[in-house]
Design a protein around this motif. Structure first.
Motif, PDB file in Angstrom:
ATOM      1  N   PHE A 166      20.825  43.895  31.809  1.00 48.51           N
ATOM      2  CA  PHE A 166      22.156  43.313  31.929  1.00 48.51           C
ATOM      3  C   PHE A 166      22.894  43.366  30.596  1.00 48.51           C
ATOM      4  N   ASP A 167      22.227  42.956  29.536  1.00 46.65           N
ATOM      5  CA  ASP A 167      22.883  42.902  28.231  1.00 46.65           C
ATOM      6  C   ASP A 167      23.195  44.304  27.706  1.00 46.65           C
ATOM      7  N   ASN A 168      22.266  45.249  27.898  1.00 46.55           N
ATOM      8  CA  ASN A 168      22.524  46.622  27.448  1.00 46.55           C
ATOM      9  C   ASN A 168      23.693  47.246  28.194  1.00 46.55           C
ATOM     10  N   LEU A 169      23.726  47.056  29.502  1.00 49.90           N
ATOM     11  CA  LEU A 169      24.830  47.593  30.296  1.00 49.90           C
ATOM     12  C   LEU A 169      26.153  46.931  29.937  1.00 49.90           C
ATOM     13  N   THR A 170      26.103  45.651  29.606  1.00 57.21           N
ATOM     14  CA  THR A 170      27.320  44.945  29.199  1.00 57.21           C
ATOM     15  C   THR A 170      27.899  45.565  27.929  1.00 57.21           C
ATOM     16  N   ASP A 171      27.040  45.782  26.928  1.00 63.32           N
ATOM     17  CA  ASP A 171      27.501  46.399  25.680  1.00 63.32           C
ATOM     18  C   ASP A 171      28.037  47.798  25.930  1.00 63.32           C
ATOM     19  N   PHE A 172      27.351  48.553  26.770  1.00 66.64           N
ATOM     20  CA  PHE A 172      27.781  49.904  27.111  1.00 66.64           C
ATOM     21  C   PHE A 172      29.160  49.878  27.773  1.00 66.64           C
ATOM     22  N   ALA A 173      29.316  49.005  28.755  1.00 67.41           N
ATOM     23  CA  ALA A 173      30.583  48.927  29.487  1.00 67.41           C
ATOM     24  C   ALA A 173      31.722  48.460  28.591  1.00 67.41           C
ATOM     25  N   LYS A 174      31.461  47.493  27.736  1.00 64.57           N
ATOM     26  CA  LYS A 174      32.497  47.004  26.827  1.00 64.57           C
ATOM     27  C   LYS A 174      32.949  48.107  25.863  1.00 64.57           C
ATOM     28  N   ALA A 175      32.004  48.908  25.376  1.00 62.58           N
ATOM     29  CA  ALA A 175      32.354  49.984  24.457  1.00 62.58           C
ATOM     30  C   ALA A 175      33.228  51.028  25.141  1.00 62.58           C
ATOM     31  N   LEU A 176      32.862  51.410  26.367  1.00 61.05           N
ATOM     32  CA  LEU A 176      33.653  52.400  27.097  1.00 61.05           C
ATOM     33  C   LEU A 176      35.029  51.856  27.469  1.00 61.05           C
ATOM     34  N   ALA A 177      35.072  50.586  27.867  1.00 57.99           N
ATOM     35  CA  ALA A 177      36.354  49.977  28.220  1.00 57.99           C
ATOM     36  C   ALA A 177      37.280  49.922  26.995  1.00 57.99           C
ATOM     37  N   ALA A 178      36.713  49.586  25.830  1.00 56.49           N
ATOM     38  CA  ALA A 178      37.516  49.539  24.601  1.00 56.49           C
ATOM     39  C   ALA A 178      38.006  50.934  24.224  1.00 56.49           C
ATOM     40  N   PHE A 179      37.167  51.931  24.401  1.00 56.45           N
ATOM     41  CA  PHE A 179      37.538  53.316  24.116  1.00 56.45           C
ATOM     42  C   PHE A 179      38.710  53.741  24.995  1.00 56.45           C
ATOM     43  N   THR A 180      38.640  53.404  26.270  1.00 51.94           N
ATOM     44  CA  THR A 180      39.714  53.748  27.206  1.00 51.94           C
ATOM     45  C   THR A 180      41.015  53.054  26.830  1.00 51.94           C
ATOM     46  N   ALA A 181      40.924  51.763  26.498  1.00 52.38           N
ATOM     47  CA  ALA A 181      42.117  51.019  26.114  1.00 52.38           C
ATOM     48  C   ALA A 181      42.691  51.527  24.800  1.00 52.38           C
ATOM     49  N   ASP A 182      41.832  51.885  23.870  1.00 54.96           N
ATOM     50  CA  ASP A 182      42.250  52.370  22.562  1.00 54.96           C
ATOM     51  C   ASP A 182      43.075  53.655  22.705  1.00 54.96           C
ATOM     52  N   LEU A 183      42.605  54.582  23.525  1.00 53.43           N
ATOM     53  CA  LEU A 183      43.307  55.847  23.697  1.00 53.43           C
ATOM     54  C   LEU A 183      44.561  55.697  24.547  1.00 53.43           C
ATOM     55  N   GLY A 184      44.496  54.846  25.561  1.00 52.00           N
ATOM     56  CA  GLY A 184      45.629  54.689  26.458  1.00 52.00           C
ATOM     57  C   GLY A 184      45.614  55.717  27.571  1.00 52.00           C
ATOM     58  N   ALA A 185      46.360  55.450  28.607  1.00 49.64           N
ATOM     59  CA  ALA A 185      46.344  56.284  29.808  1.00 49.64           C
ATOM     60  C   ALA A 185      46.764  57.714  29.538  1.00 49.64           C
ATOM     61  N   GLN A 186      47.754  57.912  28.669  1.00 51.55           N
ATOM     62  CA  GLN A 186      48.260  59.261  28.423  1.00 51.55           C
ATOM     63  C   GLN A 186      47.203  60.135  27.763  1.00 51.55           C
ATOM     64  N   ALA A 187      46.554  59.609  26.714  1.00 58.49           N
ATOM     65  CA  ALA A 187      45.525  60.384  26.020  1.00 58.49           C
ATOM     66  C   ALA A 187      44.300  60.594  26.894  1.00 58.49           C
ATOM     67  N   MET A 188      43.965  59.597  27.730  1.00 57.00           N
ATOM     68  CA  MET A 188      42.789  59.724  28.587  1.00 57.00           C
ATOM     69  C   MET A 188      42.960  60.817  29.642  1.00 57.00           C
ATOM     70  N   LYS A 189      44.185  61.264  29.873  1.00 56.54           N
ATOM     71  CA  LYS A 189      44.382  62.378  30.799  1.00 56.54           C
ATOM     72  C   LYS A 189      43.757  63.662  30.272  1.00 56.54           C
ATOM     73  N   ARG A 190      43.468  63.685  28.974  1.00 55.09           N
ATOM     74  CA  ARG A 190      42.920  64.885  28.346  1.00 55.09           C
ATOM     75  C   ARG A 190      41.521  64.637  27.792  1.00 55.09           C
ATOM     76  N   VAL A 191      40.848  63.618  28.336  1.00 56.04           N
ATOM     77  CA  VAL A 191      39.504  63.265  27.876  1.00 56.04           C
ATOM     78  C   VAL A 191      38.585  63.104  29.087  1.00 56.04           C
ATOM     79  N   THR A 192      37.358  63.618  28.983  1.00 55.91           N
ATOM     80  CA  THR A 192      36.330  63.369  29.982  1.00 55.91           C
ATOM     81  C   THR A 192      35.080  62.877  29.273  1.00 55.91           C
ATOM     82  N   VAL A 193      34.560  61.761  29.742  1.00 58.95           N
ATOM     83  CA  VAL A 193      33.319  61.186  29.221  1.00 58.95           C
ATOM     84  C   VAL A 193      32.250  61.327  30.296  1.00 58.95           C
TER      85      VAL A 193
END
Length: 407
Positions: A284-311
């Motif tokens: 649970f804790d590992n997945l939480t950290d993983f999800a928070k990191a990915l969510a922050a990455f998505t928010a940091d880039l924003g919707a426009q930049a994420m159109k050109r990114v695949t993780v």
């Protein structure tokens, strides 16, 4: 701890500079990054390696398969606890930070994936996964071959940043550089770069196979001003993965022409104490950290930049279907991959589900009905614009899931 290194021409790529008196300073996280020369127009591909044997059955839960609950009486995620359930599959509740991406259709999963020749050895499985060319004489990493296919030749054509383990994904003739963070890529004690100038002079007339690593490192150092000046976003967890993804975002937003980044995310080898799906338990804790990191990455880039990114995520193998006597799960085979990006057709699980019935298992493991390389192949064709995959994944055709829209 790895220092700044160069993957060039297969000769001591990660040590040729590290042993010099003016060795390149190291920090603490691992990301491999590559930059284009202006010709590449595909997505930035971010590969997260879930080292240790990621438990896909605890992450993308087959809630519609009764044998899942029979096999895991102590560690199965109850149907009442899953999120985004559709009657067949559901997400582990610790992935809640990524629920907005799932609902928006930019996050998807592929289940029952694996390697063609499974092994329960971490070392052998990771080597095979990163080489991705079993049965051939090819010895480079598949990401190195992908980079070669893009024609990326810029100073920062490839960067390894993060953990101390050199990434075999980028092993091969395509140039890449190693760093442990954007801010720490320097020549120790260089000041206004007199050491860099000395290094340049030292290798000016050296044979190409000796000079290439030093010259590439020099060019990479000179190209770091833009990424360093880019401000990183907030909201990242204080973890290696969080710091690494923050730096990847800086490389993207700086306009440095990022082609690919590979980031290590470990500690998934849960033979014991995997635990039920509640806070304070290891999974649970590992997945939480993983999800928070990915969510922050998505928010940091924003919707426009994420159109050109695949993780996308990969792991050397999954875990066995049945839990063991230590409330964990031992090394298995079939697994799950996660895919995130503006071009992903998400909000669903793609799979040829074999079921967890005893007769469908392979030596006690979830059968892998999809080659992980075919999933990546679909992304490389549709999002990265690479038509011919034969030199990247010999003998493998891209999946036909339709999990991504063509650019």
């Amino acid at each position: 701890m790895k220092s700044c290194v160069e993957h060039s021409n297969l000769i001591n790529r990660r040590t040729i500079l590290g042993g010099m008196a003016a060795g390149i300073a190291a920090s603490t996280v691992a990301v491999d990054v590559a930059f284009a020369d202006g010709k590449y127009s595909g997505d930035t591909l971010v590969v997260i390696s879930m080292h240790g044997g990621f438990d896909g059955l605890s992450t993308i839960i087959p809630i519609g398969d009764p044998d899942y609950y029979r096999a895991r009486p102590g560690i199965a995620v109850p149907k009442s606890r899953v999120i985004a359930g559709d009657g067949t599959f559901g997400l582990h509740p610790a992935l809640a930070p990524l629920l907005p991406q799932w609902k928006a259709g930019s996050l998807a999963a592929v289940h029952a994936v694996g390697q063609p020749h499974p092994t329960r050895s971490h070392f052998a499985a990771m080597e095979a996964m990163e080489n991705a060319a079993p049965g051939t004489s090819v010895r480079s990493g598949w990401l190195d071959r992908m980079l070669g296919g893009t024609g990326a030749t810029a100073a920062l054509a490839g960067v390894a940043m993060g953990s101390s383990r050199p990434s075999r994904l980028l092993a091969g003739p395509t140039s890449d550089i190693a760093m442990l963070s954007v801010d720490d890529l320097t020549l120790a004690g260089d000041g206004k770069r007199p050491i860099a100038a000395a290094l340049r002079a030292m290798y000016a007339d050296a044979p190409a196979h000796l000079a290439a690593p030093a010259k590439a490192a020099d060019r990479a150092l000179a190209a770091m001003d833009k990424p360093r000046s880019a401000k990183g976003g907030s909201g990242y967890p204080d973890t290696d993965l969080g710091g690494a993804l923050r730096d990847v975002a800086r490389l993207i937003t700086s306009g440095a022409g990022l082609v690919t980044a590979t980031v290590d995310c470990g500690d998934w080898d849960m033979h014991e104490a995997l635990g039920p799906a509640v806070k304070g338990e290891r999974m649970f804790d590992n997945l939480t950290d993983f999800a928070k990191a990915l969510a922050a990455f998505t928010a940091d880039l924003g919707a426009q930049a994420m159109k050109r990114v695949t993780v996308l995520t990969i792991s050397e193998f999954g875990r066995r279907v049945a839990e063991n006597g230590s409330h964990g799960a031992d090394h298995g085979h079939g697994n799950a991959m996660l895919l995130l990006g503006g071009g992903i057709r998400g909000g669903k699980v793609y799979t040829h589900w074999p079921t967890l019935a005893a007769s469908a298992l392979v030596d006690g493991d979830l059968a892998a009905t999809t080659d992980y390389r075919s999933v990546i192949g679909e992304i490389l064709q549709k999002r990265c614009g690479l038509g011919d995959l034969s030199t990247i994944f010999p003998g493998v055709k891209p999946s036909r899931f339709g999990l991504a829209a063509a650019r």
